[in-house]
Write an enzyme that holds these catalytic residues in place. Sequence first.
Site, mmCIF file in Angstrom:
data_model
loop_
_atom_site.group_PDB
_atom_site.id
_atom_site.type_symbol
_atom_site.label_atom_id
_atom_site.label_comp_id
_atom_site.label_asym_id
_atom_site.label_seq_id
_atom_site.Cartn_x
_atom_site.Cartn_y
_atom_site.Cartn_z
ATOM 1 N N ARG A 74 0.850 -1.190 0.000
ATOM 2 C CA ARG A 74 0.000 0.000 0.000
ATOM 3 C C ARG A 74 0.884 1.238 0.000
ATOM 4 N NH1 ARG A 74 -2.389 3.174 4.810
ATOM 5 N NH2 ARG A 74 -3.783 4.609 3.748
ATOM 6 N N HIS A 120 -2.989 10.902 0.937
ATOM 7 C CA HIS A 120 -2.523 10.643 2.306
ATOM 8 C C HIS A 120 -1.985 11.967 2.857
ATOM 9 C CE1 HIS A 120 -0.957 7.310 5.134
ATOM 10 N NE2 HIS A 120 -0.625 8.440 5.723
ATOM 11 N N ASN A 165 -6.812 8.755 3.297
ATOM 12 C CA ASN A 165 -6.266 8.168 4.511
ATOM 13 C C ASN A 165 -6.676 8.997 5.730
ATOM 14 O OD1 ASN A 165 -4.269 6.351 5.968
ATOM 15 N ND2 ASN A 165 -3.499 8.378 6.565
ATOM 16 N N GLU A 166 -7.331 8.351 6.704
ATOM 17 C CA GLU A 166 -7.586 8.943 8.016
ATOM 18 C C GLU A 166 -8.118 10.365 7.980
ATOM 19 O OE1 GLU A 166 -4.145 8.526 10.498
ATOM 20 O OE2 GLU A 166 -4.254 6.348 10.490
ATOM 21 N N ASN A 306 -7.231 1.474 9.775
ATOM 22 C CA ASN A 306 -5.928 1.749 10.394
ATOM 23 C C ASN A 306 -6.099 1.631 11.900
ATOM 24 O OD1 ASN A 306 -4.926 2.319 7.890
ATOM 25 N ND2 ASN A 306 -4.405 4.446 8.313
ATOM 26 N N TYR A 308 -3.926 1.040 15.797
ATOM 27 C CA TYR A 308 -2.637 0.971 16.496
ATOM 28 C C TYR A 308 -2.732 0.670 17.990
ATOM 29 C CZ TYR A 308 -0.356 3.080 12.417
ATOM 30 O OH TYR A 308 0.137 3.313 11.156
ATOM 31 N N GLU A 377 -3.270 -0.227 7.896
ATOM 32 C CA GLU A 377 -2.100 0.129 8.707
ATOM 33 C C GLU A 377 -2.231 -0.511 10.081
ATOM 34 O OE1 GLU A 377 -1.142 4.303 9.280
ATOM 35 O OE2 GLU A 377 -1.496 4.710 7.150
HETATM 36 C C1 PNW Z 1 -1.060 7.164 10.915
HETATM 37 N N1 PNW Z 1 -2.471 9.955 16.630
HETATM 38 O O1 PNW Z 1 -1.145 8.375 11.554
HETATM 39 C C2 PNW Z 1 -0.732 7.567 9.491
HETATM 40 O O2 PNW Z 1 -1.656 7.118 8.540
HETATM 41 C C3 PNW Z 1 0.669 7.310 9.091
HETATM 42 O O3 PNW Z 1 1.025 8.160 8.024
HETATM 43 C C4 PNW Z 1 1.574 7.467 10.293
HETATM 44 O O4 PNW Z 1 2.927 7.461 9.985
HETATM 45 C C5 PNW Z 1 1.216 6.331 11.240
HETATM 46 O O5 PNW Z 1 -0.148 6.367 11.598
HETATM 47 C C6 PNW Z 1 2.033 6.312 12.524
HETATM 48 O O6 PNW Z 1 1.828 7.474 13.259
HETATM 49 C C7 PNW Z 1 -1.476 8.666 12.838
HETATM 50 O O7 PNW Z 1 -1.870 10.935 17.114
HETATM 51 C C8 PNW Z 1 -0.820 9.751 13.412
HETATM 52 O O8 PNW Z 1 -3.373 9.359 17.277
HETATM 53 C C9 PNW Z 1 -1.155 10.174 14.656
HETATM 54 C C10 PNW Z 1 -2.152 9.511 15.352
HETATM 55 C C11 PNW Z 1 -2.815 8.428 14.781
HETATM 56 C C12 PNW Z 1 -2.463 8.015 13.522
#
Ligand code: PNW
Length: 476
Positions: A74, A120, A165-166, A306, A308, A377
Amino acid sequence: MSLPSDFQWGFATAAFQVEGATEKDGRGPTIWDKFCTIEGKIADKTDGSVACDSYNRTAEDIALLKSVKAKAYRFSLSWARIIPLGGRNDPINQKGIDHYVKFVDDLLEAGITPFITLLHWDVPDGLEQRYGGLLNRTEFPLDFEHYARVVFKAIPKCKNWITFNEPFCSSILGYSTGLFAPGHTSDRTKFPVGDSSREPWAVGHNILVAHGRAVKAYREEFKPTHKGQIGITLNGDWAYPWDPEDPEDVAAADRKIEFAISWFADPVYFGKYPDSMRRQLGDRLPEFTPEEAALVKGSNDFYGMNHYTADYIKHRAQEAAPEDFLGNLTTHPTNKYGEVIGPETQSSWLRPNPQGFRNLINWLSKRYGYPPIYVTENGTSIKGENDLPFEKILDDQFRVDYFRGYIHAMAKAVSEDGCNVKGYMAWSLMDNFEWAEGYETRFGVTFVDYKNGQKRTPKKSANEMHKIFAEVIASE
Ligand code: PNW
């Protein structure tokens, strides 16, 4: 063994984070190029001008993907390489198109399936200057639709498209906290100033309409012959109640997911915003016109996810301020009993909690009718990684454990809970420009040596990924 044999797995990146070469072959400036020049916005005072130099190293990056046995990749396109000023009446830059056409040909040649993100975060600065970029409700969606059409026509071999994206990050970090480009915030001690009580929800709305327009164009003009699929990628964390016995915290945890995810997913699946957001935001949340609602409702062929981390959520009785973008609640790394959600990483917002991934896949599947999900992601930084000696950086067991935990949790959501996850892209193929954090925070499975000609060295996690997938895919 729990994932189907046609499961697509691989890695993800984004144009501004890896490409560099920001002035090559006629690329126009983007809001991120501008943002990096504002004093105090990027932690290590860097920018994207060189990054991983991926624009000049496509063959090397494809060889890397092949060497780690990835099935999919991706990446995002830089709109400003294709239409340097961004607009539907502006000149098209054939060199930019040729670059991506060749890249897709080369990926396919190597047996790797491309997943392309159209935008993005790196909006062409030409549109920002001309009419305020994402803030413009009429112009922006039309220009995005035009850009999408140019790309669909040029790259018929790509079968997997992600519009945005997001949008949560574009809206909230770009127009409320000011952490991301263009950096608008109501905080008068900061620059540039904006109206954070309205702008984020206007921007979110305009992104949804632009997404809807691009999807309509794809389905009517390209999909019948190209036979691909298209969707939007949304970010969202799992939310646990701070006190599981307190019904107000339980409700607040659900509301947190609505404000982060359903803000976009409800319009895409149901054609309307969540009631919780309407109640909180009133007329600061735009209304869909009937035409807009028809464009947006039903506009996902798949859900791009996405994901995390997770948080504990505490209800807050006090009325929310106009810029409280999550409403009446607070987020915490620990719960009522002092239990922490997961270990610290280099990113203040990220603590691993694999069970939360399984919970969120289930939550989304129930609410949206078990749609096909592509995880676009998932990954982690490691606390202090950048300061470790080279050999220690390569031995990233913390990241391996993260991936194993999350991928097994996902596999259970499929095999035990009946969710329909069809693909998984790890963030990221390589260390890259981590936005406001610059290059000090690393998310890559590949180490990039910025002081030594952007040399790439796979970390342990790069070589473990196919082993982890062999644990959950029967045919691997
Ligand atoms: C994502 N937060 O971003 C993005 O899609 C990527 O480009 C980025 O590098 C990756 O996650 C890692 O950070 C985020 O602050 C950035 O909660 C910040 C947040 C969440 C997602």
